[in-house]
Design a protein around this motif. Structure first.
Motif, PDB file in Angstrom:
ATOM      1  N   ILE A   1      -6.449   9.425   1.831  1.00 25.70           N
ATOM      2  CA  ILE A   1      -5.806   8.295   1.150  1.00 25.70           C
ATOM      3  C   ILE A   1      -5.090   7.401   2.168  1.00 25.70           C
ATOM      4  CG2 ILE A   1      -3.912   7.704  -0.434  1.00 25.70           C
ATOM      5  CD1 ILE A   1      -6.477   8.470  -1.830  1.00 25.70           C
TER       6      ILE A   1
ATOM      7  N   ILE B   1       0.634   4.226  -2.695  1.00 27.06           N
ATOM      8  CA  ILE B   1       0.485   5.626  -2.279  1.00 27.06           C
ATOM      9  C   ILE B   1       1.604   6.469  -2.876  1.00 27.06           C
ATOM     10  CG2 ILE B   1       0.662   7.153  -0.263  1.00 27.06           C
ATOM     11  CD1 ILE B   1      -0.907   5.026   1.303  1.00 27.06           C
TER      12      ILE B   1
ATOM     13  N   LEU C   1      -6.274   3.560   2.420  1.00 27.96           N
ATOM     14  CA  LEU C   1      -5.401   2.517   1.885  1.00 27.96           C
ATOM     15  C   LEU C   1      -4.469   1.902   2.919  1.00 27.96           C
ATOM     16  CD1 LEU C   1      -4.350   4.034  -1.549  1.00 27.96           C
ATOM     17  CD2 LEU C   1      -6.095   2.326  -1.073  1.00 27.96           C
TER      18      LEU C   1
ATOM     19  N   MET D   1       0.825  -1.209   0.000  1.00 27.02           N
ATOM     20  CA  MET D   1       0.000   0.000   0.000  1.00 27.02           C
ATOM     21  C   MET D   1       0.865   1.268   0.000  1.00 27.02           C
ATOM     22  SD  MET D   1      -3.149  -0.645  -0.255  1.00 27.02           S
ATOM     23  CE  MET D   1      -2.841  -2.090  -1.244  1.00 27.02           C
TER      24      MET D   1
END
Length: 157
Positions: A103, A88, A107, A84
């Motif tokens: 975000i 990102i 995530l 993740m």
């Protein structure tokens, strides 16, 4: 099984034998009552097919070990969180900075907090927490100076 029309997917079916950690208890005088891995007399069968014995398995997104030490789950979560973090890092340049926290929550933090009431004791027992280091890495990628982070020689750490 045929009477109530239940179907078991034998490719996903497995069993685990939970047993205490005898290595940590040197004063235990009892003999280990558990079967060896090669002992076929204690195998479990459904419709004349043997069920696979495993040492750890994933159940509802949480990896359970036969000794309940949570090390495989921490490794699984760390691998997922690092993935993740990479996602990102790839998408952070194409979004405004005011969405970084959303975000991160969607995530990263959602994976970290899922089932933490069950496996969270593993974090308390460890002094060098790899999940905390992975979390700091993600926060530095999102909110830190990315140019200085990418150039390792310019930073002191």
């Amino acid at each position: 099984m045929r009477l109530n029309l239940l179907h078991i997917n034998m490719s996903k079916c497995c069993y685990m034998h939970f047993k205490p950690n005898f290595d940590s208890d040197k004063t235990c005088a009892r003999i280990r009552p558990f079967a060896d891995k090669l002992d076929k007399s204690r195998a479990i069968f459904i419709n004349n097919r043997a069920i696979t014995k495993v040492t750890n398995t994933k159940f509802l997104g949480i990896v359970i070990d036969n000794k309940l030490n949570w090390e495989p789950h921490v490794d699984y979560i760390r691998k997922k969180l690092r993935s993740m973090t990479g996602a990102i890092c790839r998408i952070r340049h194409s979004m405004p900075a005011d969405l970084y926290l959303k975000i991160y929550s969607a995530l990263f933090e959602s994976h970290l907090s899922y089932g933490i009431s069950v496996w969270g004791v593993a974090i308390k027992e460890r002094s060098n927490d790899r999940l905390f280091i992975t979390q700091k890495h993600c926060i530095r990628v999102l909110f830190g100076n990315f140019d200085a982070y990418g150039n390792k020689q310019s930073t002191c750490a």
